[in-house]
Design a protein around this motif. Structure first.
Motif, PDB file in Angstrom:
ATOM      1  N   VAL A 169       0.839  -1.205   0.000  1.00  0.00           N
ATOM      2  CA  VAL A 169       0.000   0.000   0.000  1.00  0.00           C
ATOM      3  C   VAL A 169       0.868   1.247   0.000  1.00  0.00           C
ATOM      4  O   VAL A 169       0.662   2.165  -0.798  1.00  0.00           O
ATOM      5  N   LEU A 170       1.852   1.278   0.875  1.00  0.00           N
ATOM      6  CA  LEU A 170       2.704   2.469   0.968  1.00  0.00           C
ATOM      7  C   LEU A 170       3.572   2.646  -0.276  1.00  0.00           C
ATOM      8  O   LEU A 170       3.844   3.768  -0.692  1.00  0.00           O
ATOM      9  N   ARG A 171       3.978   1.541  -0.893  1.00  0.00           N
ATOM     10  CA  ARG A 171       4.712   1.633  -2.158  1.00  0.00           C
ATOM     11  C   ARG A 171       3.838   2.300  -3.219  1.00  0.00           C
ATOM     12  O   ARG A 171       4.287   3.188  -3.953  1.00  0.00           O
ATOM     13  N   LEU A 172       2.578   1.903  -3.282  1.00  0.00           N
ATOM     14  CA  LEU A 172       1.653   2.496  -4.253  1.00  0.00           C
ATOM     15  C   LEU A 172       1.386   3.965  -3.952  1.00  0.00           C
ATOM     16  O   LEU A 172       1.268   4.777  -4.868  1.00  0.00           O
ATOM     17  N   VAL A 173       1.312   4.310  -2.682  1.00  0.00           N
ATOM     18  CA  VAL A 173       1.153   5.715  -2.296  1.00  0.00           C
ATOM     19  C   VAL A 173       2.333   6.521  -2.815  1.00  0.00           C
ATOM     20  O   VAL A 173       2.171   7.619  -3.367  1.00  0.00           O
ATOM     21  N   GLY A 174       3.529   5.975  -2.661  1.00  0.00           N
ATOM     22  CA  GLY A 174       4.742   6.661  -3.114  1.00  0.00           C
ATOM     23  C   GLY A 174       4.807   6.840  -4.620  1.00  0.00           C
ATOM     24  O   GLY A 174       5.492   7.740  -5.104  1.00  0.00           O
ATOM     25  N   GLU A 175       4.095   6.018  -5.348  1.00  0.00           N
ATOM     26  CA  GLU A 175       4.090   6.104  -6.809  1.00  0.00           C
ATOM     27  C   GLU A 175       2.949   6.951  -7.353  1.00  0.00           C
ATOM     28  O   GLU A 175       2.799   7.066  -8.572  1.00  0.00           O
ATOM     29  N   SER A 176       2.131   7.494  -6.480  1.00  0.00           N
ATOM     30  CA  SER A 176       0.930   8.199  -6.940  1.00  0.00           C
ATOM     31  C   SER A 176       0.611   9.355  -6.011  1.00  0.00           C
ATOM     32  O   SER A 176       1.315   9.591  -5.035  1.00  0.00           O
ATOM     33  N   ASP A 177      -0.472  10.048  -6.316  1.00  0.00           N
ATOM     34  CA  ASP A 177      -0.977  11.069  -5.389  1.00  0.00           C
ATOM     35  C   ASP A 177      -2.269  10.586  -4.741  1.00  0.00           C
ATOM     36  O   ASP A 177      -3.067  11.378  -4.261  1.00  0.00           O
ATOM     37  N   CYS A 178      -2.443   9.264  -4.689  1.00  0.00           N
ATOM     38  CA  CYS A 178      -3.647   8.664  -4.108  1.00  0.00           C
ATOM     39  C   CYS A 178      -3.449   8.425  -2.609  1.00  0.00           C
ATOM     40  O   CYS A 178      -2.327   8.254  -2.134  1.00  0.00           O
ATOM     41  N   SER A 179      -4.556   8.381  -1.892  1.00  0.00           N
ATOM     42  CA  SER A 179      -4.505   8.138  -0.453  1.00  0.00           C
ATOM     43  C   SER A 179      -4.162   6.678  -0.173  1.00  0.00           C
ATOM     44  O   SER A 179      -4.324   5.799  -1.031  1.00  0.00           O
ATOM     45  N   ALA A 180      -3.709   6.422   1.018  1.00  0.00           N
ATOM     46  CA  ALA A 180      -3.457   5.042   1.432  1.00  0.00           C
ATOM     47  C   ALA A 180      -4.746   4.235   1.390  1.00  0.00           C
ATOM     48  O   ALA A 180      -4.735   3.059   1.026  1.00  0.00           O
ATOM     49  N   TYR A 181      -5.856   4.883   1.749  1.00  0.00           N
ATOM     50  CA  TYR A 181      -7.151   4.190   1.694  1.00  0.00           C
ATOM     51  C   TYR A 181      -7.415   3.685   0.274  1.00  0.00           C
ATOM     52  O   TYR A 181      -7.758   2.524   0.068  1.00  0.00           O
ATOM     53  N   ASP A 182      -7.252   4.565  -0.698  1.00  0.00           N
ATOM     54  CA  ASP A 182      -7.513   4.189  -2.089  1.00  0.00           C
ATOM     55  C   ASP A 182      -6.512   3.142  -2.579  1.00  0.00           C
ATOM     56  O   ASP A 182      -6.873   2.237  -3.331  1.00  0.00           O
ATOM     57  N   CYS A 183      -5.268   3.270  -2.146  1.00  0.00           N
ATOM     58  CA  CYS A 183      -4.250   2.321  -2.595  1.00  0.00           C
ATOM     59  C   CYS A 183      -4.480   0.914  -2.045  1.00  0.00           C
ATOM     60  O   CYS A 183      -3.988  -0.065  -2.611  1.00  0.00           O
ATOM     61  N   GLU A 184      -5.255   0.783  -0.970  1.00  0.00           N
ATOM     62  CA  GLU A 184      -5.599  -0.555  -0.483  1.00  0.00           C
ATOM     63  C   GLU A 184      -6.359  -1.335  -1.553  1.00  0.00           C
ATOM     64  O   GLU A 184      -6.134  -2.532  -1.748  1.00  0.00           O
ATOM     65  N   PHE A 185      -7.256  -0.663  -2.257  1.00  0.00           N
ATOM     66  CA  PHE A 185      -8.055  -1.325  -3.288  1.00  0.00           C
ATOM     67  C   PHE A 185      -7.169  -1.740  -4.473  1.00  0.00           C
ATOM     68  O   PHE A 185      -7.327  -2.828  -5.017  1.00  0.00           O
ATOM     69  N   VAL A 186      -6.230  -0.870  -4.842  1.00  0.00           N
ATOM     70  CA  VAL A 186      -5.302  -1.187  -5.929  1.00  0.00           C
ATOM     71  C   VAL A 186      -4.414  -2.357  -5.525  1.00  0.00           C
ATOM     72  O   VAL A 186      -4.207  -3.297  -6.305  1.00  0.00           O
ATOM     73  N   ALA A 187      -3.893  -2.320  -4.306  1.00  0.00           N
ATOM     74  CA  ALA A 187      -3.019  -3.389  -3.831  1.00  0.00           C
ATOM     75  C   ALA A 187      -3.743  -4.735  -3.862  1.00  0.00           C
ATOM     76  O   ALA A 187      -3.161  -5.757  -4.253  1.00  0.00           O
ATOM     77  N   LEU A 188      -5.005  -4.735  -3.485  1.00  0.00           N
ATOM     78  CA  LEU A 188      -5.759  -5.985  -3.512  1.00  0.00           C
ATOM     79  C   LEU A 188      -5.973  -6.465  -4.943  1.00  0.00           C
ATOM     80  O   LEU A 188      -5.809  -7.657  -5.229  1.00  0.00           O
ATOM     81  N   ALA A 189      -6.314  -5.565  -5.835  1.00  0.00           N
ATOM     82  CA  ALA A 189      -6.504  -5.957  -7.234  1.00  0.00           C
ATOM     83  C   ALA A 189      -5.214  -6.546  -7.795  1.00  0.00           C
ATOM     84  O   ALA A 189      -5.237  -7.560  -8.507  1.00  0.00           O
ATOM     85  N   MET A 190      -4.082  -5.960  -7.452  1.00  0.00           N
ATOM     86  CA  MET A 190      -2.800  -6.470  -7.926  1.00  0.00           C
ATOM     87  C   MET A 190      -2.523  -7.851  -7.336  1.00  0.00           C
ATOM     88  O   MET A 190      -2.099  -8.765  -8.039  1.00  0.00           O
ATOM     89  N   ARG A 191      -2.789  -7.998  -6.050  1.00  0.00           N
ATOM     90  CA  ARG A 191      -2.539  -9.286  -5.376  1.00  0.00           C
ATOM     91  C   ARG A 191      -3.402 -10.399  -5.965  1.00  0.00           C
ATOM     92  O   ARG A 191      -2.948 -11.531  -6.139  1.00  0.00           O
ATOM     93  N   LEU A 192      -4.656 -10.066  -6.283  1.00  0.00           N
ATOM     94  CA  LEU A 192      -5.571 -11.067  -6.832  1.00  0.00           C
ATOM     95  C   LEU A 192      -5.455 -11.191  -8.351  1.00  0.00           C
ATOM     96  O   LEU A 192      -6.159 -12.005  -8.941  1.00  0.00           O
ATOM     97  N   ASP A 193      -4.607 -10.367  -8.944  1.00  0.00           N
ATOM     98  CA  ASP A 193      -4.423 -10.350 -10.393  1.00  0.00           C
ATOM     99  C   ASP A 193      -5.767 -10.169 -11.103  1.00  0.00           C
ATOM    100  O   ASP A 193      -6.146 -10.951 -11.981  1.00  0.00           O
TER     101      ASP A 193
END
Length: 131
Positions: free
Chosen positions: A83-107
């Motif tokens: 999540v924090l890696r994704l935050v560092g790569e974007s201007d998105c909140s940690a809350y929002d990056c949780e959803f991206v991280a899950l999508a990536m994990r589940l492919d």
């Protein structure tokens, strides 16, 4: 299986402009997943409806139960490092990056109407209308 953010759930359960698109997505993709965070975000959406008197407490509780039933077995913890890696790569909140991280994990794909997520993660985030 797809990942949906809390607003997509709200569109499904609270009638509005995007409700038909959320319903169509559910018909096409009936297995929805989300990080555990969705519960707090959805409760906050329902709290706003309670304060505006758009829903009664009983209605809000029924919607929360219905959404919990929909996601039963498809709620996941996410890795803080990711999540924090994704935050560092974007201007998105940690809350929002949780959803991206899950999508990536589940492919799989994340469906959202969040413009920041759609811009920052075009390989993983898709607009609700694309479902």
């Amino acid at each position: 299986m797809i990942v949906v953010d809390s607003n997509v759930l709200a569109y499904l359960y609270l009638p509005g402009e995007h409700t038909p698109a959320a319903e169509a997505l559910l018909r096409r993709e009936p297995e929805w997943a989300s990080p555990m965070l969705w519960r707090s975000e959805f409760r906050n959406i329902l709290a706003g409806c309670l304060r505006r008197k758009a829903l009664s407490l009983d209605q809000a509780l029924a919607l929360q139960r219905e959404a919990e039933d929909l996601l039963a077995g498809f709620e996941f913890e996410v890795d803080s490092h990711e999540v924090l890696r994704l935050v560092g790569e974007s201007d998105c909140s940690a809350y929002d990056c949780e959803f991206v991280a899950l999508a990536m994990r589940l492919d799989t794909r994340l469906f959202t109407m969040d413009k920041k997520l759609l811009r920052a993660f075009p390989r993983h985030a898709y607009p609700l209308s694309a479902g």
